[in-house]
Design a protein around this motif. Structure first.
Motif, PDB file in Angstrom:
ATOM      1  N   SER A 101       5.937  -2.950  -8.932  1.00  0.00           N
ATOM      2  CA  SER A 101       6.634  -4.146 -10.230  1.00  0.00           C
ATOM      3  C   SER A 101       7.472  -4.527  -9.063  1.00  0.00           C
ATOM      4  CB  SER A 101       6.829  -3.679 -11.170  1.00  0.00           C
ATOM      5  OG  SER A 101       8.180  -4.284 -11.662  1.00  0.00           O
ATOM      6  N   LEU A 102       8.835  -3.404  -8.313  1.00  0.00           N
ATOM      7  CA  LEU A 102       9.459  -4.341  -7.224  1.00  0.00           C
ATOM      8  C   LEU A 102       8.683  -5.592  -6.594  1.00  0.00           C
ATOM      9  CD1 LEU A 102      12.298  -4.322  -6.310  1.00  0.00           C
ATOM     10  CD2 LEU A 102      11.629  -2.197  -5.044  1.00  0.00           C
ATOM     11  N   PHE A 103       7.621  -4.877  -5.986  1.00  0.00           N
ATOM     12  CA  PHE A 103       7.311  -5.102  -4.710  1.00  0.00           C
ATOM     13  C   PHE A 103       6.256  -6.261  -5.053  1.00  0.00           C
ATOM     14  CE2 PHE A 103       6.691  -1.141  -2.666  1.00  0.00           C
ATOM     15  CZ  PHE A 103       8.022  -1.371  -1.392  1.00  0.00           C
ATOM     16  N   ALA A 127      11.483  -1.259   2.896  1.00  0.00           N
ATOM     17  CA  ALA A 127      11.405  -0.221   1.277  1.00  0.00           C
ATOM     18  C   ALA A 127       9.507  -0.269   1.591  1.00  0.00           C
ATOM     19  CB  ALA A 127      11.630  -1.762   0.588  1.00  0.00           C
ATOM     20  N   LEU A 128       9.012  -1.113   2.560  1.00  0.00           N
ATOM     21  CA  LEU A 128       7.191  -0.654   2.518  1.00  0.00           C
ATOM     22  C   LEU A 128       7.546   0.533   3.386  1.00  0.00           C
ATOM     23  CD1 LEU A 128       5.370  -4.393   2.995  1.00  0.00           C
ATOM     24  CD2 LEU A 128       5.380  -1.925   1.066  1.00  0.00           C
ATOM     25  N   ARG A 129       8.041   1.214   4.371  1.00  0.00           N
ATOM     26  CA  ARG A 129       8.049   2.227   5.234  1.00  0.00           C
ATOM     27  C   ARG A 129       8.893   3.408   4.558  1.00  0.00           C
ATOM     28  NH1 ARG A 129      11.553   0.302   8.976  1.00  0.00           N
ATOM     29  NH2 ARG A 129      13.272   1.697   7.573  1.00  0.00           N
ATOM     30  N   ASP A 130       9.891   3.304   3.594  1.00  0.00           N
ATOM     31  CA  ASP A 130      10.602   3.895   2.722  1.00  0.00           C
ATOM     32  C   ASP A 130      10.241   4.743   1.500  1.00  0.00           C
ATOM     33  OD1 ASP A 130      11.791   4.076   4.983  1.00  0.00           O
ATOM     34  OD2 ASP A 130      13.621   3.438   4.465  1.00  0.00           O
ATOM     35  N   LEU A 131       9.311   3.227   0.919  1.00  0.00           N
ATOM     36  CA  LEU A 131       8.806   3.728  -0.228  1.00  0.00           C
ATOM     37  C   LEU A 131       7.228   3.322  -0.969  1.00  0.00           C
ATOM     38  CD1 LEU A 131      11.768   1.213  -2.318  1.00  0.00           C
ATOM     39  CD2 LEU A 131      12.351   3.440  -1.752  1.00  0.00           C
ATOM     40  N   PRO A 132       6.908   4.177  -0.731  1.00  0.00           N
ATOM     41  CA  PRO A 132       5.476   4.560  -0.183  1.00  0.00           C
ATOM     42  C   PRO A 132       5.105   4.527  -2.396  1.00  0.00           C
ATOM     43  CG  PRO A 132       5.897   6.873  -0.350  1.00  0.00           C
ATOM     44  CD  PRO A 132       7.557   5.850   0.569  1.00  0.00           C
ATOM     45  N   VAL A 133       3.738   3.805  -2.195  1.00  0.00           N
ATOM     46  CA  VAL A 133       2.823   3.637  -3.487  1.00  0.00           C
ATOM     47  C   VAL A 133       2.638   5.262  -3.538  1.00  0.00           C
ATOM     48  CG1 VAL A 133       1.950   2.528  -5.112  1.00  0.00           C
ATOM     49  CG2 VAL A 133       3.625   1.028  -3.884  1.00  0.00           C
ATOM     50  N   LYS A 134       1.271   4.841  -2.169  1.00  0.00           N
ATOM     51  CA  LYS A 134       0.010   6.177  -2.399  1.00  0.00           C
ATOM     52  C   LYS A 134       1.365   7.150  -2.460  1.00  0.00           C
ATOM     53  CE  LYS A 134      -3.877   7.238  -0.071  1.00  0.00           C
ATOM     54  NZ  LYS A 134      -4.707   6.774   1.344  1.00  0.00           N
ATOM     55  N   GLY A 135       0.662   8.268  -3.557  1.00  0.00           N
ATOM     56  CA  GLY A 135       0.841   9.071  -3.069  1.00  0.00           C
ATOM     57  C   GLY A 135       2.261   9.445  -4.479  1.00  0.00           C
ATOM     58  N   SER A 136       2.454   8.998  -4.675  1.00  0.00           N
ATOM     59  CA  SER A 136       4.261   8.663  -5.297  1.00  0.00           C
ATOM     60  C   SER A 136       3.439   9.265  -6.954  1.00  0.00           C
ATOM     61  CB  SER A 136       4.881   7.799  -5.505  1.00  0.00           C
ATOM     62  OG  SER A 136       5.151   7.543  -4.834  1.00  0.00           O
ATOM     63  N   PRO A 137       4.634   9.965  -8.162  1.00  0.00           N
ATOM     64  CA  PRO A 137       4.275   9.924  -9.226  1.00  0.00           C
ATOM     65  C   PRO A 137       3.815   8.512 -10.043  1.00  0.00           C
ATOM     66  CG  PRO A 137       5.741  11.222  -8.280  1.00  0.00           C
ATOM     67  CD  PRO A 137       5.855  10.281  -7.286  1.00  0.00           C
ATOM     68  N   ALA A 138       2.817   8.471 -10.726  1.00  0.00           N
ATOM     69  CA  ALA A 138       2.210   7.505 -11.378  1.00  0.00           C
ATOM     70  C   ALA A 138       3.466   6.456 -12.082  1.00  0.00           C
ATOM     71  CB  ALA A 138       1.241   7.853 -12.650  1.00  0.00           C
ATOM     72  N   PHE A 142      17.408 -17.206   4.023  1.00  0.00           N
ATOM     73  CA  PHE A 142      16.800 -15.819   2.565  1.00  0.00           C
ATOM     74  C   PHE A 142      15.517 -15.492   2.937  1.00  0.00           C
ATOM     75  CE2 PHE A 142      15.164 -14.793  -1.805  1.00  0.00           C
ATOM     76  CZ  PHE A 142      16.341 -14.255  -1.461  1.00  0.00           C
ATOM     77  N   LEU A 143      14.917 -16.487   3.359  1.00  0.00           N
ATOM     78  CA  LEU A 143      13.265 -15.661   3.388  1.00  0.00           C
ATOM     79  C   LEU A 143      12.916 -14.983   4.470  1.00  0.00           C
ATOM     80  CD1 LEU A 143      11.394 -19.132   2.171  1.00  0.00           C
ATOM     81  CD2 LEU A 143      12.214 -16.915   0.967  1.00  0.00           C
ATOM     82  N   MET A 144      13.818 -14.485   5.300  1.00  0.00           N
ATOM     83  CA  MET A 144      13.852 -14.238   6.883  1.00  0.00           C
ATOM     84  C   MET A 144      14.556 -12.233   6.410  1.00  0.00           C
ATOM     85  SD  MET A 144      11.711 -14.855   9.130  1.00  0.00           S
ATOM     86  CE  MET A 144      10.814 -16.177   9.396  1.00  0.00           C
ATOM     87  N   ALA A 145      15.621 -12.280   5.783  1.00  0.00           N
ATOM     88  CA  ALA A 145      16.777 -11.412   5.470  1.00  0.00           C
ATOM     89  C   ALA A 145      15.877 -10.527   4.999  1.00  0.00           C
ATOM     90  CB  ALA A 145      17.821 -11.549   4.649  1.00  0.00           C
ATOM     91  N   LEU A 146      14.921 -11.229   2.984  1.00  0.00           N
ATOM     92  CA  LEU A 146      13.721 -10.520   2.550  1.00  0.00           C
ATOM     93  C   LEU A 146      12.946 -10.077   3.050  1.00  0.00           C
ATOM     94  CD1 LEU A 146      13.660  -9.579  -0.059  1.00  0.00           C
ATOM     95  CD2 LEU A 146      11.977 -12.250  -0.215  1.00  0.00           C
ATOM     96  N   SER A 147      11.956 -10.439   3.686  1.00  0.00           N
ATOM     97  CA  SER A 147      11.011  -9.878   4.271  1.00  0.00           C
ATOM     98  C   SER A 147      11.252  -8.723   5.154  1.00  0.00           C
ATOM     99  CB  SER A 147      10.729 -11.151   5.741  1.00  0.00           C
ATOM    100  OG  SER A 147      10.297 -11.885   4.563  1.00  0.00           O
ATOM    101  N   HIS A 148      12.599  -8.944   6.032  1.00  0.00           N
ATOM    102  CA  HIS A 148      13.057  -7.746   6.781  1.00  0.00           C
ATOM    103  C   HIS A 148      13.418  -6.414   5.818  1.00  0.00           C
ATOM    104  CE1 HIS A 148      12.918  -8.764  10.833  1.00  0.00           C
ATOM    105  NE2 HIS A 148      13.486  -9.998  10.116  1.00  0.00           N
ATOM    106  N   LEU A 149      13.882  -7.137   4.323  1.00  0.00           N
ATOM    107  CA  LEU A 149      13.610  -5.749   3.459  1.00  0.00           C
ATOM    108  C   LEU A 149      12.985  -5.126   2.954  1.00  0.00           C
ATOM    109  CD1 LEU A 149      16.764  -7.518   1.616  1.00  0.00           C
ATOM    110  CD2 LEU A 149      17.477  -5.108   2.777  1.00  0.00           C
ATOM    111  N   VAL A 150      11.504  -5.773   3.265  1.00  0.00           N
ATOM    112  CA  VAL A 150      10.836  -5.828   1.961  1.00  0.00           C
ATOM    113  C   VAL A 150       9.642  -4.846   3.325  1.00  0.00           C
ATOM    114  CG1 VAL A 150       8.239  -6.489   2.037  1.00  0.00           C
ATOM    115  CG2 VAL A 150       9.674  -7.735   0.735  1.00  0.00           C
TER     116      VAL A 150
END
Length: 616
Positions: A558-560, A539-550, A528-536
């Motif tokens: 919150s998701l991360f 997500a870190l690649r496709d869901l950027p925080v920097k540069g996104s609307p507030a 489970f934790l390995m799958a979670l890490s791969h999903l993370v």
């Protein structure tokens, strides 16, 4: 919070098939995530409903399974939680409203991050009661051998898991500090031991003495006689023998505690065979009173295990000279623990070579009328092949810990992007221990496995280094954007496929914990934790925080944060201390020098002798 969604589905099922919600909740399970974006979120087996007494249709024969599935699915209504119901082949699938999924899951993780999963309705029946776990159990006067690592980390995992789910856990280290092996050591020390070396290099010297006296005993009957006599002196509580025994025991325990501290393992009680040798006579008297203890022609005391009364299978509890055996003291220990601690269940963690010993122990306890023996469990594990240091020598655990720390430091130094940490050696050791634990826990505990340093310490793939890297990366992200976090973000942006996959995976955490505790196997949580890490990572690649609307940035943070919380929770249950900073390390495994192959094989063949030895 997964149970919020299960309960919503269970409420509808209850109205349709006449079963209580509480009975139905465990039958509703989360669907493992897959690359298929159309997959459902929850499902229920119609067969399981029928086996539980569900009334789905009114006609006499009730129709075939597929008819019943379609009839029941048609009675399910779409609402704010369930947006689609799909009748499969004997299974009803439920697709949840994505916005509700994000809102409810993240609200719970923000308000009670430590309780997420572990306080689920699924696990409530397991809460309460007292569990005693006996693990590690090395022999005194010997250095902590790498063979004890498996018992130690497995027992620690089981203890952590039981405690996380609401049990009172008593952790016991049952030392091999009595019996004929100490008779050999005592006799050997009286022959060739050095008080000076006992002060300056205690365990190394005692190990040398033990090896030498064993070699002598193989060819000299007088040495074996001296060992038996020393043990008899111990059993008679002679001062000189007891003084030497007590000193060696304390030296050994002090050394072991240092190793346990490095592993992050604690014990509530350091017990041992010596604590119970005085109680063995009462055990033998009770066995005689019940007519269970028989005397053989050789003068030994045995208990018939055959079930047919023909002595085709029996256990020996008394030698012909009247001294006790390992099994005798284990019976006494079990009775004493039940009286002292009043446990509801007792779990022994040792290697698989000791299976027959515990079958005998539980059989004797039941024959004595102790039905609680049904709640005694032996968790077994296989052996490790090929674990040796670069020097290729027989491995002690201290050598393994030094090796894993040094290899991690080497990898860190090779990275051109590595940044200076405040405590690099401690961080390297924690990551290295994580790697050892994950390597050990990836498969069934009963399986033997081949140890490979380079594979263990890889940063990519399903390794402990990857878990730590993922956790540290999430911590770094949250530190960088700490001023942007918001307690109640607008989660409307978290309905994309990448976010939903991550949320759906978190939905399964309580089910994974339930499977882990039912089977006492860590591999389910590791997967489970390995799958979670791969999903993370995706997500870190496709869901950027920097540069996104507030608002979007806050929702993603919150998701991360939720993912980091669950990842850390699972790691701690496994016995791993999450690190919060690895910065931008790039781990480049370096080929190890050639090692002497036979040494690892010798360790593989003889590891059982070092793990809760039954040498009586």
């Amino acid at each position: 919070m997964a149970c919020f969604f299960r309960r919503s589905v269970a409420q509808q099922l209850s109205r349709a098939c006449g079963l209580s919600e509480e009975l139905l909740i465990p039958l509703v399970s989360a669907v493992p995530v897959s690359k298929k974006q159309c997959a459902a979120d929850l499902r229920v087996s119609v067969n399981h409903l029928l086996q539980s007494g569900a009334a789905i249709v009114d006609d006499d024969d009730g129709g075939d399974l597929q008819t019943r599935t379609q009839v029941l699915a048609a009675q399910m209504k779409r609402d704010a939680v369930v947006e689609e119901v799909i009748a499969g082949r004997g299974v009803i699938h439920f697709r949840l409203n994505k916005l509700t999924l994000a809102q409810k899951l993240l609200e719970h993780l923000h308000s009670d991050p430590d309780g997420f999963g572990v306080k689920s309705d699924l696990l409530r029946p397991l809460q309460g009661g007292r569990t005693l776990v006996e693990f590690s159990s090395p022999n005194i006067a010997k250095k902590f051998h790498a063979g004890h690592l498996r018992s130690t980390i497995i027992g620690n995992f089981i203890s952590n898991l039981k405690q996380a789910l609401g049990k009172e856990v008593i952790r016991v280290n049952y030392l091999g500090d009595w019996g004929m092996q100490f008779g050999l050591l005592g006799a050997g020390f009286e022959r060739s031991g050095s008080q000076e070396q006992l002060r300056t290099r205690p365990l190394e010297h005692l190990f040398e003495v033990y090896v030498e006296v064993n070699r002598e005993a193989e060819r000299d009957e007088s040495v074996r006689s001296a060992a038996a006599e020393f043990f008899r002196r111990l059993e008679r509580s002679e001062d000189q023998a007891l003084e030497l025994w007590s000193r060696i025991r304390q030296i050994t325990v002090d050394q072991y505690k240092h190793i346990y501290q490095r592993l992050g393992v604690d014990f509530d009680h350091y017990s041992g065979e010596s604590c119970h040798h005085g109680q063995t006579q009462r055990v033998l008297d009770e066995l005689r009173t019940r007519g269970l203890l028989k005397t053989t022609e050789k003068g030994t005391g045995v208990v018939d295990l055959s079930g047919a009364g023909d002595m085709s299978s029996y256990a020996t509890l008394v030698r012909s000279d009247g001294t006790s055996l390992y099994l005798t003291r284990d019976v006494a220990a079990a009775l004493d623990r039940k009286q002292r601690f009043g446990f509801d269940e007792m779990i022994y963690v040792t290697d698989k070579s000791q299976t027959n010993h515990f079958l005998q122990l539980f059989h004797i306890l039941r024959a004595m009328g102790h039905q609680w023996a049904e709640r005694c469990v032996h968790v077994t594990f296989g052996l490790v092949q090929g674990m040796s240091t670069r020097r290729g020598e027989v491995v002690f655990l201290e050598d393994v810990l030094e090796e894993v720390r040094n290899r991690m430091l080497d990898n860190m130094r090779q990275s051109s992007t590595s940044k200076v940490l405040e405590e690099p050696e401690q961080t390297a050791e924690r990551i290295g221990i994580s790697a050892l634990i994950i390597q050990d826990f990836k498969g069934p505990l009963m399986s033997d496995y081949k140890f490979d340093w380079d594979k263990v310490l890889q940063a990519h793939g399903d390794t402990g280094v990857f878990l730590q890297y993922t956790h540290a990366r999430l911590c770094s992200l949250l530190r960088t954007h700490v001023s942007e976090t918001h307690s109640c973000p607008d989660v409307s942006s978290l309905v994309d496929s990448r976010s939903v996959l991550l949320l759906r995976h978190l939905l399964r955490y309580d089910e994974v914990l339930l499977q882990s505790v039912n089977e006492l196997q860590p591999r389910h949580l590791v997967t489970f934790l390995m799958a979670l890490s791969h999903l993370v990572a995706s997500a870190l690649r496709d869901l950027p925080v920097k540069g996104s609307p507030a608002a979007v940035a806050q929702a993603r943070l919150s998701l991360f944060s939720a993912a980091r919380s669950v990842l850390a929770s699972g790691m701690r249950i496994l016995g791993i201390t999450p690190v919060e900073s690895m910065e931008a390390w790039t781990f480049i495994p370096r080929p190890a020098p050639k090692q002497t192959p036979d040494r690892g094989c010798v360790y593989m063949l003889h590891v059982h002798r070092f793990t809760r030895d039954i040498t009586s």
